[in-house]
Design a protein around this motif. Structure first.
Motif, PDB file in Angstrom:
ATOM      1  N   THR A 368      -7.545 -57.888  17.148  1.00  0.00           N
ATOM      2  CA  THR A 368      -6.873 -59.104  16.690  1.00  0.00           C
ATOM      3  C   THR A 368      -6.107 -58.869  15.397  1.00  0.00           C
ATOM      4  O   THR A 368      -4.936 -59.231  15.273  1.00  0.00           O
ATOM      5  CB  THR A 368      -7.902 -60.231  16.498  1.00  0.00           C
ATOM      6  OG1 THR A 368      -8.603 -60.433  17.721  1.00  0.00           O
ATOM      7  CG2 THR A 368      -7.217 -61.527  16.098  1.00  0.00           C
ATOM      8  N   VAL A 369      -6.748 -58.255  14.409  1.00  0.00           N
ATOM      9  CA  VAL A 369      -6.081 -58.056  13.127  1.00  0.00           C
ATOM     10  C   VAL A 369      -5.098 -56.890  13.186  1.00  0.00           C
ATOM     11  O   VAL A 369      -4.054 -56.909  12.523  1.00  0.00           O
ATOM     12  CB  VAL A 369      -7.126 -57.873  11.998  1.00  0.00           C
ATOM     13  CG1 VAL A 369      -7.830 -56.530  12.112  1.00  0.00           C
ATOM     14  CG2 VAL A 369      -6.489 -58.029  10.633  1.00  0.00           C
ATOM     15  N   LEU A 370      -5.391 -55.862  13.995  1.00  0.00           N
ATOM     16  CA  LEU A 370      -4.472 -54.729  14.104  1.00  0.00           C
ATOM     17  C   LEU A 370      -3.202 -55.089  14.863  1.00  0.00           C
ATOM     18  O   LEU A 370      -2.229 -54.326  14.826  1.00  0.00           O
ATOM     19  CB  LEU A 370      -5.175 -53.551  14.795  1.00  0.00           C
ATOM     20  CG  LEU A 370      -6.257 -52.842  13.972  1.00  0.00           C
ATOM     21  CD1 LEU A 370      -6.959 -51.776  14.799  1.00  0.00           C
ATOM     22  CD2 LEU A 370      -5.662 -52.216  12.708  1.00  0.00           C
ATOM     23  N   ARG A 371      -3.212 -56.223  15.548  1.00  0.00           N
ATOM     24  CA  ARG A 371      -1.989 -56.660  16.232  1.00  0.00           C
ATOM     25  C   ARG A 371      -0.850 -56.885  15.235  1.00  0.00           C
ATOM     26  O   ARG A 371       0.318 -56.697  15.554  1.00  0.00           O
ATOM     27  CB  ARG A 371      -2.268 -57.942  17.015  1.00  0.00           C
ATOM     28  CG  ARG A 371      -1.066 -58.483  17.789  1.00  0.00           C
ATOM     29  CD  ARG A 371      -0.537 -57.427  18.765  1.00  0.00           C
ATOM     30  NE  ARG A 371       0.697 -57.829  19.381  1.00  0.00           N
ATOM     31  CZ  ARG A 371       0.766 -58.473  20.558  1.00  0.00           C
ATOM     32  NH1 ARG A 371      -0.348 -58.758  21.213  1.00  0.00           N
ATOM     33  NH2 ARG A 371       1.919 -58.808  21.057  1.00  0.00           N
ATOM     34  N   LEU A 372      -1.204 -57.261  14.001  1.00  0.00           N
ATOM     35  CA  LEU A 372      -0.186 -57.434  12.964  1.00  0.00           C
ATOM     36  C   LEU A 372       0.538 -56.124  12.699  1.00  0.00           C
ATOM     37  O   LEU A 372       1.769 -56.104  12.538  1.00  0.00           O
ATOM     38  CB  LEU A 372      -0.838 -57.945  11.685  1.00  0.00           C
ATOM     39  CG  LEU A 372       0.089 -58.104  10.474  1.00  0.00           C
ATOM     40  CD1 LEU A 372       1.178 -59.130  10.768  1.00  0.00           C
ATOM     41  CD2 LEU A 372      -0.703 -58.511   9.240  1.00  0.00           C
ATOM     42  N   ARG A 373      -0.192 -55.033  12.675  1.00  0.00           N
ATOM     43  CA  ARG A 373       0.427 -53.725  12.448  1.00  0.00           C
ATOM     44  C   ARG A 373       1.327 -53.355  13.621  1.00  0.00           C
ATOM     45  O   ARG A 373       2.404 -52.790  13.429  1.00  0.00           O
ATOM     46  CB  ARG A 373      -0.670 -52.667  12.249  1.00  0.00           C
ATOM     47  CG  ARG A 373      -0.153 -51.250  12.116  1.00  0.00           C
ATOM     48  CD  ARG A 373       0.827 -51.082  10.979  1.00  0.00           C
ATOM     49  NE  ARG A 373       1.354 -49.721  10.905  1.00  0.00           N
ATOM     50  CZ  ARG A 373       2.430 -49.372  10.225  1.00  0.00           C
ATOM     51  NH1 ARG A 373       3.112 -50.268   9.539  1.00  0.00           N
ATOM     52  NH2 ARG A 373       2.834 -48.122  10.209  1.00  0.00           N
ATOM     53  N   THR A 374       0.911 -53.697  14.832  1.00  0.00           N
ATOM     54  CA  THR A 374       1.751 -53.444  16.008  1.00  0.00           C
ATOM     55  C   THR A 374       3.058 -54.225  15.917  1.00  0.00           C
ATOM     56  O   THR A 374       4.139 -53.686  16.190  1.00  0.00           O
ATOM     57  CB  THR A 374       0.997 -53.838  17.287  1.00  0.00           C
ATOM     58  OG1 THR A 374      -0.207 -53.082  17.380  1.00  0.00           O
ATOM     59  CG2 THR A 374       1.848 -53.581  18.525  1.00  0.00           C
ATOM     60  N   GLU A 375       2.958 -55.498  15.551  1.00  0.00           N
ATOM     61  CA  GLU A 375       4.163 -56.322  15.412  1.00  0.00           C
ATOM     62  C   GLU A 375       5.081 -55.755  14.327  1.00  0.00           C
ATOM     63  O   GLU A 375       6.302 -55.787  14.457  1.00  0.00           O
ATOM     64  CB  GLU A 375       3.766 -57.762  15.060  1.00  0.00           C
ATOM     65  CG  GLU A 375       2.990 -58.481  16.139  1.00  0.00           C
ATOM     66  CD  GLU A 375       3.835 -58.724  17.376  1.00  0.00           C
ATOM     67  OE1 GLU A 375       4.891 -59.364  17.255  1.00  0.00           O
ATOM     68  OE2 GLU A 375       3.445 -58.256  18.459  1.00  0.00           O
ATOM     69  N   GLU A 376       4.481 -55.212  13.260  1.00  0.00           N
ATOM     70  CA  GLU A 376       5.283 -54.632  12.180  1.00  0.00           C
ATOM     71  C   GLU A 376       6.007 -53.377  12.653  1.00  0.00           C
ATOM     72  O   GLU A 376       7.212 -53.208  12.402  1.00  0.00           O
ATOM     73  CB  GLU A 376       4.388 -54.303  10.992  1.00  0.00           C
ATOM     74  CG  GLU A 376       5.133 -53.679   9.823  1.00  0.00           C
ATOM     75  CD  GLU A 376       4.210 -53.229   8.710  1.00  0.00           C
ATOM     76  OE1 GLU A 376       4.724 -52.622   7.743  1.00  0.00           O
ATOM     77  OE2 GLU A 376       3.005 -53.461   8.798  1.00  0.00           O
ATOM     78  N   LYS A 377       5.293 -52.487  13.344  1.00  0.00           N
ATOM     79  CA  LYS A 377       5.918 -51.243  13.803  1.00  0.00           C
ATOM     80  C   LYS A 377       7.062 -51.506  14.776  1.00  0.00           C
ATOM     81  O   LYS A 377       8.028 -50.748  14.816  1.00  0.00           O
ATOM     82  CB  LYS A 377       4.874 -50.343  14.459  1.00  0.00           C
ATOM     83  CG  LYS A 377       3.893 -49.725  13.487  1.00  0.00           C
ATOM     84  CD  LYS A 377       3.094 -48.615  14.132  1.00  0.00           C
ATOM     85  CE  LYS A 377       2.223 -49.121  15.244  1.00  0.00           C
ATOM     86  NZ  LYS A 377       1.373 -48.039  15.820  1.00  0.00           N
ATOM     87  N   GLU A 378       6.938 -52.569  15.566  1.00  0.00           N
ATOM     88  CA  GLU A 378       7.981 -52.875  16.537  1.00  0.00           C
ATOM     89  C   GLU A 378       9.077 -53.759  15.967  1.00  0.00           C
ATOM     90  O   GLU A 378       9.971 -54.191  16.689  1.00  0.00           O
ATOM     91  CB  GLU A 378       7.349 -53.520  17.767  1.00  0.00           C
ATOM     92  CG  GLU A 378       6.402 -52.553  18.489  1.00  0.00           C
ATOM     93  CD  GLU A 378       5.762 -53.169  19.715  1.00  0.00           C
ATOM     94  OE1 GLU A 378       6.026 -54.371  19.990  1.00  0.00           O
ATOM     95  OE2 GLU A 378       5.007 -52.470  20.414  1.00  0.00           O
ATOM     96  N   GLY A 379       9.017 -54.035  14.649  1.00  0.00           N
ATOM     97  CA  GLY A 379      10.119 -54.699  13.957  1.00  0.00           C
ATOM     98  C   GLY A 379      10.213 -56.194  14.148  1.00  0.00           C
ATOM     99  O   GLY A 379      11.251 -56.792  13.810  1.00  0.00           O
ATOM    100  N   ARG A 380       9.149 -56.836  14.645  1.00  0.00           N
ATOM    101  CA  ARG A 380       9.267 -58.259  14.937  1.00  0.00           C
ATOM    102  C   ARG A 380       8.906 -59.153  13.756  1.00  0.00           C
ATOM    103  O   ARG A 380       9.327 -60.300  13.709  1.00  0.00           O
ATOM    104  CB  ARG A 380       8.406 -58.613  16.153  1.00  0.00           C
ATOM    105  CG  ARG A 380       8.976 -58.083  17.456  1.00  0.00           C
ATOM    106  CD  ARG A 380       8.257 -58.675  18.645  1.00  0.00           C
ATOM    107  NE  ARG A 380       6.964 -58.071  18.854  1.00  0.00           N
ATOM    108  CZ  ARG A 380       6.720 -57.059  19.685  1.00  0.00           C
ATOM    109  NH1 ARG A 380       7.730 -56.541  20.376  1.00  0.00           N
ATOM    110  NH2 ARG A 380       5.509 -56.560  19.846  1.00  0.00           N
ATOM    111  N   ILE A 381       8.102 -58.657  12.805  1.00  0.00           N
ATOM    112  CA  ILE A 381       7.741 -59.545  11.702  1.00  0.00           C
ATOM    113  C   ILE A 381       8.863 -59.658  10.676  1.00  0.00           C
ATOM    114  O   ILE A 381       8.853 -60.565   9.844  1.00  0.00           O
ATOM    115  CB  ILE A 381       6.433 -59.108  11.016  1.00  0.00           C
ATOM    116  CG1 ILE A 381       6.611 -57.798  10.261  1.00  0.00           C
ATOM    117  CG2 ILE A 381       5.305 -59.008  12.002  1.00  0.00           C
ATOM    118  CD1 ILE A 381       5.403 -57.469   9.399  1.00  0.00           C
TER     119      ILE A 381
END
Length: 536
Positions: A368-381
């Motif tokens: 759940t919390v690591l999903r933020l890092r995934t969103e960051e790496k894929e440029g969506r945040i």
């Protein structure tokens, strides 16, 4: 000539995939091998005599135990070899199947979704190069895993763990991985998004385990509809039947033969099944960061909550057999349990089960919390932060969601274990006791989330290292007593400090201490996230 053109660049892509997975693949393989070998070694020390093994077999002759482990024909002569096949083929089959699904989707559908396949295909690369390279990679990983595992098991020198049985055991696990790699390659052609393909693959994996469980409880016919069931029907270390693996080989060839024509009939980046239309207007919940975070992970949250209920019920059904397990395993079982004074043995075993369940719950909590890092790496945040959303609000949304999710997971686990445990013990008081015992582990899960937050804030590229807390906790808590780990190593796990209810008395200080550590780590992560560059 035409075939050579469609496969052009396969070798180069395979080397590139190996380069990308130079850490991921060894971690998967090492984890599975160590789990099996450590379990095998523990069985030898826990059940040193034939009488102890047959007494344990008697405790497994109930529907719940058979559904959780495997078919009953292993129990007739419960040697160490039969025991490891009975209890571990199904569990490790899930691990190899999951590994294969993730690797295949990562190198096929995920690459198309990010647009990298289109760039690669602009060069001298055939249409089927990515698919073939991914299949060769996963096939090679499963074969190497099987060879290393067979050599490790056969080399331990245990009488009933023969070389033929070891190679058959390992080949059975590899067959499960190869079948689910083939299933994943078909799903990669049907769906448009990697998340959907992975979710369907995991769903089929769970369904296969469920079919195997239902078949083993019944007349056995449903077990023959499951690749996991085929692996267990090999009867490794008992009858050593290789023929069920032909079913796995045949299904794998059939699925691959279906996948290649499907790949030729669709556009790059598209799936054969068109995605359903979304709503004309977005929900109001999507206007807030926490609503968006929940929407992105809604399916995963619901599936894991239901899974924790089932896991709790599976463990709870064994609590009523606690005294029989004690008679079968003798003093050796006490090495796996913490000191609990004069508590009932059923309470002690319930505490151990809840500890293992809490460690399992840390998996979706960290996701759940690591999903933020995934969103960051894929440029969506970047797009979110370019508006009125602050970094504090964005990060806080994922923290709050993860913290609440931990409570929900452990409540479901305690509820499931309480329902099944109260029935197996004929004591309705076990239901509230085990619900409280589950919630008791929430602060330990929060520490894992806090560690992930700190890594995301200060060392984002090392965020995946937060999984080490789950792996280490399993080794320290579950195998620490058997391996005779020193006290200081046990204390490195946050789960070590949690009172094992209902055997132990409830204590506030360790829970408050763990909560404080989790908050300090989360604050540290927030401080780092506010200051650092994104996509770092």
């Amino acid at each position: 000539m035409k075939r050579q053109q469609t496969l052009a660049g396969t070798g180069t892509l395979l080397l590139f995939m190996l380069r990308r997975d130079r850490i991921t693949v060894p971690v998967w393989m090492l984890s599975i091998i160590l789990l099996v070998l450590a379990t095998l070694a523990s069985f030898e020390s826990l059940y040193p005599t034939e009488e102890a093994r047959q007494d344990m077999a008697a405790t497994m002759l109930n529907p719940a135990a058979i559904a959780l482990t495997g078919p009953g024909f292993y129990l007739e002569d419960y040697t160490i070899g039969a025991m490891i096949s009975h209890q571990m083929i199904g569990m490790t089959g899930i691990a190899t199947g999951l590994m294969s699904i993730i690797l295949v989707i990562r190198h096929t559908r995920k690459e198309e979704e990010t647009g990298r396949v289109e760039l690669v295909r602009a060069s001298v690369t055939g249409r089927h190069a990515h698919t073939t390279a991914a299949l060769l990679l996963v096939l090679g990983v499963n074969v190497v895993l099987a060879l290393l595992l067979a050599l490790g098991m056969g080399g331990m020198g245990i009488d009933s763990v023969t070389w033929e049985g070891s190679f058959l055991f390992a080949a059975s696990l590899a067959s499960v991985g190869i079948v689910f790699a083939s299933i994943a390659i078909v799903l990669a052609q049907l769906t448009e998004h990697a998340r959907g393909a992975t979710g369907l693959g995991v769903g089929i994996l769970v369904a296969a385990y469920g079919l195997r469980a239902a078949g083993d409880i019944g007349n056995g016919s449903l077990s023959w509809l499951s690749p996991i069931g085929w692996a267990q029907q090999t009867s490794a270390y008992v009858d050593n039947m290789w023929s069920p693996l032909l079913l796995s080989a045949g299904l794998s060839v059939l699925l691959v033969a279906i996948a290649y024509p499907l790949s030729s009939r669709r556009d790059v980046g598209a799936g054969m099944v068109r995605p359903r239309r979304g709503r004309s207007e977005a929900s109001k919940a999507l206007t807030s960061p926490i609503g968006l975070a929940f929407r992105l992970q809604r399916t995963n949250l619901l599936v894991w909550s239901f899974a924790m209920l089932l896991i709790g019920m599976s463990y709870g059904s064994f609590i009523g057999e606690a005294e029989n397990m004690m008679d079968a395993m003798g003093d050796a079982l006490h090495n796996m349990l913490p000191e609990t004074g004069n508590a009932l043995f059923a309470d002690s075993i319930a505490g151990m089960f809840m500890t293992v369940t809490a460690i399992i719950a840390s998996i979706p909590a960290l996701q759940t919390v690591l999903r933020l890092r995934t969103e960051e790496k894929e440029g969506r945040i970047d797009m979110l932060l370019s508006g009125a959303v602050s970094r504090t609000r964005l990060l806080g949304s994922y923290f709050i969601l993860a913290f609440i999710y931990c409570v929900a997971l452990m409540f479901m686990a305690g509820l499931g274990m309480g329902i099944a445990g109260s029935q197996s013990m004929n004591d309705s008081g076990y239901l509230p006791d085990l619900i409280i015992a589950g919630l008791n582990f929430v602060p330990a899960l929060w520490v894992g989330i806090g560690l992930a937050a700190a890594l995301i804030g200060w060392f984002p590229r090392a965020a995946a290292s937060s999984w080490l807390i789950t792996i280490y906790s399993f080794i320290a808590v579950y195998l620490g007593g058997i391996l005779q780990l020193p006290e200081w190593m046990m204390r490195l796990s946050p789960f070590h400090f949690v009172p094992r209810l209902p055997a132990d008395a409830f204590e506030w200080p360790p829970l408050l201490g763990l909560t404080a550590v989790a908050l300090l780590l989360a604050i540290a992560g927030w401080s780092g996230f506010r200051q650092r560059d994104l996509n770092g």
